[in-house]
Design an enzyme around this catalytic site. Sequence first.
Site, PDB file in Angstrom:
ATOM      1  N   GLU A  47      49.764  61.029 -31.494  1.00  0.00           N
ATOM      2  CA  GLU A  47      49.746  62.459 -31.830  1.00  0.00           C
ATOM      3  C   GLU A  47      50.334  62.617 -33.222  1.00  0.00           C
ATOM      4  O   GLU A  47      51.276  61.899 -33.594  1.00  0.00           O
ATOM      5  CB  GLU A  47      50.570  63.262 -30.829  1.00  0.00           C
ATOM      6  N   GLU A 377      48.821  69.495 -21.474  1.00  0.00           N
ATOM      7  CA  GLU A 377      49.791  69.896 -20.455  1.00  0.00           C
ATOM      8  C   GLU A 377      49.478  71.322 -20.031  1.00  0.00           C
ATOM      9  O   GLU A 377      50.096  72.269 -20.498  1.00  0.00           O
ATOM     10  CB  GLU A 377      51.202  69.791 -21.022  1.00  0.00           C
TER      11      GLU A 377
HETATM   12  O1  AHR Z   1      54.880  63.775 -27.128  1.00  0.00           O
HETATM   13  C1  AHR Z   1      55.367  65.002 -27.560  1.00  0.00           C
HETATM   14  C2  AHR Z   1      54.847  66.163 -26.720  1.00  0.00           C
HETATM   15  O2  AHR Z   1      55.316  66.043 -25.411  1.00  0.00           O
HETATM   16  C3  AHR Z   1      53.366  66.205 -26.554  1.00  0.00           C
HETATM   17  O3  AHR Z   1      52.752  66.841 -27.598  1.00  0.00           O
HETATM   18  C4  AHR Z   1      53.193  66.998 -25.297  1.00  0.00           C
HETATM   19  O4  AHR Z   1      52.028  66.670 -24.603  1.00  0.00           O
HETATM   20  C5  AHR Z   1      54.460  66.725 -24.530  1.00  0.00           C
HETATM   21  O5  AHR Z   1      55.069  67.894 -24.141  1.00  0.00           O
END
Ligand code: AHR
Length: 660
Positions: A47, A377
């Site tokens: 990410e 999520e």
């Molecule tokens: O990994 C950091 C964050 O944690 C991600 O963006 C999310 O999916 C989770 O809450």
Amino acid sequence: MKNKIAALTLAAMTAATVSAQKTFVLDASKPTKGADVASTMYGIFFEDINYAADGGLYAEMVKNRSFEFPQALQGWESFGKVEVRTDGAPFERNPHYVRLSPVGHAHKRTGIQNEGFFGVTVQQGAEYRFSVWARAIDGQSKITVELVDPANMGETQVIGSADIEISGNEWKKYTATINADGSVQKGKLRIFLYGATVDLEHVSLFPANTWKGRENGLRADLAQALTDLHPGVFRFPGGCIVEGTDLESRYQWKNSVGPVENRPLNENRWHYTFPHRFFPDYYQSYGLGFFEYFLLSEDMGAEPLPILSVGLACQFQNETESAHVAASREALDPYIQDCLDLIEFANGATTTQWGKLRAEMGHAEPFNLKYIGVGNEQWDALYPERLKYFVEAIRKAHPEIKIVGSSGPDSEGKQFDYLWPEMKKLGADLVDEHFYRPETWFLSQGNRYDNYDRKGPKVFAGEYACHGAGKKWNHFHASLLEAAFMTGLERNADVVRMATYAPLFAHVEGWQWRPDMIWYDNSRSVKTASYYVQQLFGHNKGTNVVSLTQDGKAIAGNEGQDGLFASAVYDAQDGTYIVKVANTSDNAQDVTVQFKGLKKKQGLKGYTVTTLHADSPVAENTLDAPATVVPVVDKKDAAGQALSVNVAAQTFYVFRISVE
Ligand code: AHR
């Protein structure tokens, strides 16, 4: 190093009470009949958080290269006569460019200089590729491009330069190679105008030494570190950025493909999510986009796993329904189409719209996409009532693609209990579970998957890390508990098909969230103890699960097991048995692994043992001391049908055992 481990073992044994001898039984009767360990079992979650993409893996050194940040000159300093304009730009989705005009005196200067991401960092002897789109308003002009060290105490600040003649009043791409004859950490890229008025757009600088030497390339050390994990799956582009703070700022893959110059800027929610770790210059250039993600998956031999928006903006940040797309098929159509088009981009014939673009970008062969995730999520009925339309459409058009749904942000509880049955009803192939949890949670989850439904969707442990209570940074003890927990994933490899630690990357000057697997500054990177745990599982995943028990029970840190967690697999490729043991207790323990089911004449031949241990539970690897916690490999002889070892306190072991 061997001696160091022996000394530690001895120290642990004398300092603490020695627990009773443990006998583990490994069933070697039909090793290839055990559940297969998926090739996707251990993978990577990517990410763009903590400057993971721009300023991290993506090797571009110029920040705000297209002048599209809301403050158009953020990251730049200008001097002399500089104007930001939007009329007649060469790239429609990036309308801003700068005009540099002479100030009218031979000794006065016009130009711009860029601060890079935490500095423009230059290594002596290295080569850099500069490029810019430019036009000379009156047909002819010249710019000089310099790598400068503003704090240099020598005669000159300049440690590399190139002159570029700009000819013609049509936009063209100009390139130059700059050789650095000095090093600087906090350098700048400076451009002087030496001539008549010029317009500049998409000002770019890459090291020539990118991963595989690619032009729009990745930082070689970081891409290599990922490859060295032997990842089986590569999840991208997140995480929360899939959802966006609002729907407008969600990750839109179609904006991340095609010529880099025309990929529009997107907000990055990690710029402002935590006001106590605020980064006003954090945006997504999309220079590292879906094509590059697919390419990297291919390079690493990992299955690509893109996650797309389900039409819900981040639910943490939006409590009302108005931030989301209505739950009707019509309203969701563009989002569903994004999924279908992505499959076409990855796998479609080069005669299709999106397959053609892939070929134009240099990859006529399909990327062989097999999985797609929809929603990150998400929670409440908002999610399944939207997801159902995606599932219907993807199944209809692409029954071959496996769909990943979500169980929400929590490892258990109301949303988790609600969403799992919903995912079953919708027929998701895998369900993404997330757990950023403290030590106690990791120690209590050794049996988590032992009783999961074998007929329902499979598990994708899509984001997890041990967040030490009061110790929320990378340190050895957290990684040991991750290893302990992962033995439970491995024992249940028939139901757990993918697992990815998260987050992956963090820049030491730009992080919002920790712990993370790999840290870096602009010139160095460091692998954490958690990285090595992931690597040990990735390199030793084997092909089939074999039963390993103590008194008929799984070894998962339960009563009578004194903090031991263990699992075993067989590797049909080389005929070895791989036993992983995490001793989370403060005591050294004697363990005998009894091989059951071998033929009478068969015996153990020898083994390699890889040990991960640290002198202190809070020991950590840093940029300055990257080898504080590293795996140590040793080779040993063995005979008979049992292996007796003394496992040191607070240590993780991987035994790779050969049998005659
Ligand atoms: O990994 C950091 C964050 O944690 C991600 O963006 C999310 O999916 C989770 O809450």
